[in-house]
Design an enzyme around this catalytic site. Structure first.
Site, PDB file in Angstrom:
ATOM      1  N   THR A  79      43.470  46.166  42.435  1.00  0.00           N
ATOM      2  CA  THR A  79      43.731  47.342  42.363  1.00  0.00           C
ATOM      3  C   THR A  79      45.225  47.503  42.982  1.00  0.00           C
ATOM      4  O   THR A  79      45.767  46.670  44.259  1.00  0.00           O
ATOM      5  CB  THR A  79      43.659  48.728  43.287  1.00  0.00           C
ATOM      6  N   GLU A  80      46.681  47.398  43.067  1.00  0.00           N
ATOM      7  CA  GLU A  80      48.472  47.121  43.038  1.00  0.00           C
ATOM      8  C   GLU A  80      48.369  47.509  44.381  1.00  0.00           C
ATOM      9  O   GLU A  80      49.116  47.000  45.085  1.00  0.00           O
ATOM     10  CB  GLU A  80      48.571  47.570  41.937  1.00  0.00           C
ATOM     11  N   ASN A  81      47.844  48.735  44.692  1.00  0.00           N
ATOM     12  CA  ASN A  81      47.216  48.923  46.615  1.00  0.00           C
ATOM     13  C   ASN A  81      47.043  48.825  47.046  1.00  0.00           C
ATOM     14  O   ASN A  81      46.656  49.196  48.674  1.00  0.00           O
ATOM     15  CB  ASN A  81      47.790  50.784  46.129  1.00  0.00           C
ATOM     16  N   SER A  83      49.651  41.431  47.640  1.00  0.00           N
ATOM     17  CA  SER A  83      49.167  42.436  46.354  1.00  0.00           C
ATOM     18  C   SER A  83      50.031  42.162  45.176  1.00  0.00           C
ATOM     19  O   SER A  83      49.508  41.540  44.020  1.00  0.00           O
ATOM     20  CB  SER A  83      48.551  44.469  46.606  1.00  0.00           C
TER      21      SER A  83
END
Lengths: 225, 230
Positions: free
Chosen positions: B63-65, B105
């Site tokens: 997940t990009e976060n 990320s």
């Protein structure tokens, strides 16, 4: 030398009008709400805010926008189901918006903190977000030149800090905090609690104290209330 | 693991059934994600793909976060507001999970370390151009998030969408009319009516659901190739 405060108003003292303020958080995770509330009381205005989103609901960054203190927002994703404060200001022409791809936003701040003058990035090539920017082909791939984003102030939320200013984060609340902490002249972190120097395992420190100027100890702020 | 498997032999026309439901479409996407892949599922409909990934496939969700090893949505006591996905939905962590900051990320994404990403779209062009972030309409507030980073960064970009909009306008088009997210980046297009491979050779129909290649060719303004030379 990092200063530890138990009072949010003291922690944000001296932020000037016209400052560029980097504000951590992804949605509400990692959002330094108490520091933002103190910034609203402190009164600095004409701010440029750099954050992933442009406020959620009516608290935190949204409250700062609602108070009319922000001239421009630099972010990746302003439009959300609960971004009504920003949406209203934007559609009324009362706030400027620069949309930056999320990874480019992070990297531009990383570059600022790392002393990089600019960098060639493949993200956004061939899209409206690369218009009027320099491009270069390197090994057959196209890149767009992106410049650093330097903050006058960074407001970040972390999990625990020590008295020297070392920070650890919690789960996905880490997000932009470590990068923003490196990219501002004055970095202010709010933490759930402050421990004595030496209590944090050095192997687990994510933001080394060199980047942190002030810490707001929320457990002390809570106890004082 | 850089190339997702595709059906051998001939284009398959599934005429014993209707178009794919959203859930069935998610299952078809999940079927094509190689075992052991590192995968990012975009917000919205692509999130449904996670429900169809076999537990023993060793697929790790990014997940990009700032997390690898993301688990299913959190429920009840599991909800922790420090643990959310890219859509800000509370999620869980799986054994072997890790956390990292945003610059790391996106280095993971931009640096070509993700095997597959699955995104929604407004339009996809016959060259694989993707438009999914902004309609460009007056009054629309542009919001790009991590879409452009994923589009240019993942080794395989899968798109899932309906093939036609509600008024019947094709969303697989010769040229995108909406602002681009990334040029020539989509390698697979999963729709309710057909699955397409997109590459330098053009658009190849891999499978159809409740329709034929001939019928699709009559409704789309895009040259369609088939597998198996028919």
């Amino acid at each position: 030398m990092t200063a530890v405060f138990g009072d949010a108003d003291e922690a944000v003292a001296g932020i000037a009008d016209g400052s560029t303020v980097l504000i951590g958080g992804f949605g509400m995770a990692g959002m330094p709400v108490q520091l933002i509330d103190a910034l609203i009381r402190q009164g600095a205005t004409d701010l440029t805010v750099v954050s992933n989103n442009a406020g959620n609901g009516d608290t935190g960054l949204a409250a700062l926008l609602a108070a009319g203190r922000v001239r421009k927002v630099i972010c990746s994703f302003p439009r959300q189901s609960d971004s009504w404060v920003f949406d209203g200001l934007y559609l009324a022409g009362k706030i400027e918006l620069e949309v930056v791809p999320q990874g480019t936003l992070a990297e531009r701040m990383r570059a600022a903190g790392a002393g990089i003058g600019a960098f060639y990035c493949p993200t956004g090539v061939g899209t409206p977000l690369a218009e009027n920017k320099e491009t270069r082909t390197i090994d057959g791939r196209d890149y767009v030149l992106e410049y650093p984003i330097k903050g006058d102030v960074a407001l970040v939320g972390a999990h625990i800090g020590d008295r020297m200013g070392n920070l650890v984060y919690r789960k996905t609340a880490r997000n932009f905090g470590p990068v923003m902490a490196t990219a501002a002249t004055l970095t202010i972190a709010q933490v759930g609690r402050v421990v004595e120097t030496g209590e944090l395992d050095p192997e687990t420190v994510v933001t080394p104290c060199i980047y942190v100027d002030r810490i707001l100890d929320l457990s002390e702020a809570e106890a004082a209330r | 693991m850089t190339v997702a498997p595709e059906p051998a032999g001939r284009t398959a026309e599934h005429l014993d059934r209707g178009p794919l439901s959203r859930d069935e479409l998610a299952a078809v996407v999940a079927r094509d994600i190689p075992r052991g892949s590192f995968v990012n599922l975009g917000i919205g409909q692509p999130t449904m793909v996670a429900d169809h990934l076999p537990a023993d496939a060793g697929i790790v969700l990014h997940t990009e976060n700032g997390m690898l090893g993301m688990g299913p949505a959190a429920e009840g006591d599991e909800i922790d507001h420090d643990l959310v996905n890219a859509g800000k939905i509370p999620v869980t962590e799986l054994p072997g999970a890790s956390y990292f900051h945003h610059a790391d990320s996106f280095a993971m994404m931009r640096g070509g370390h993700l095997d597959v990403c699955v995104l929604g779209a407004f339009q996809v062009s016959e060259r694989g151009d993707l438009a999914n972030w902004h309609t460009g309409a007056p009054g629309a507030i542009p919001a790009v998030g991590g879409a452009m980073d994923l589009a240019i960064g993942a080794k395989n970009v899968f798109v899932m969408m309906t093939l036609f909009s509600r008024d019947g306008t094709p969303k697989l088009v010769p040229e995108c009319t909406y602002p681009l997210t990334g040029p020539a980046c989509v390698s697979r297009l999963y729709t309710d009516l057909a699955v397409f491979r997109i590459g330098p050779e053009g658009v190849t129909v891999l499978e159809t659901y409740g329709t034929t290649v001939k019928e699709l060719a009559s409704r789309l303004d895009v040259a369609l190739r088939t597998l198996g030379g028919w």
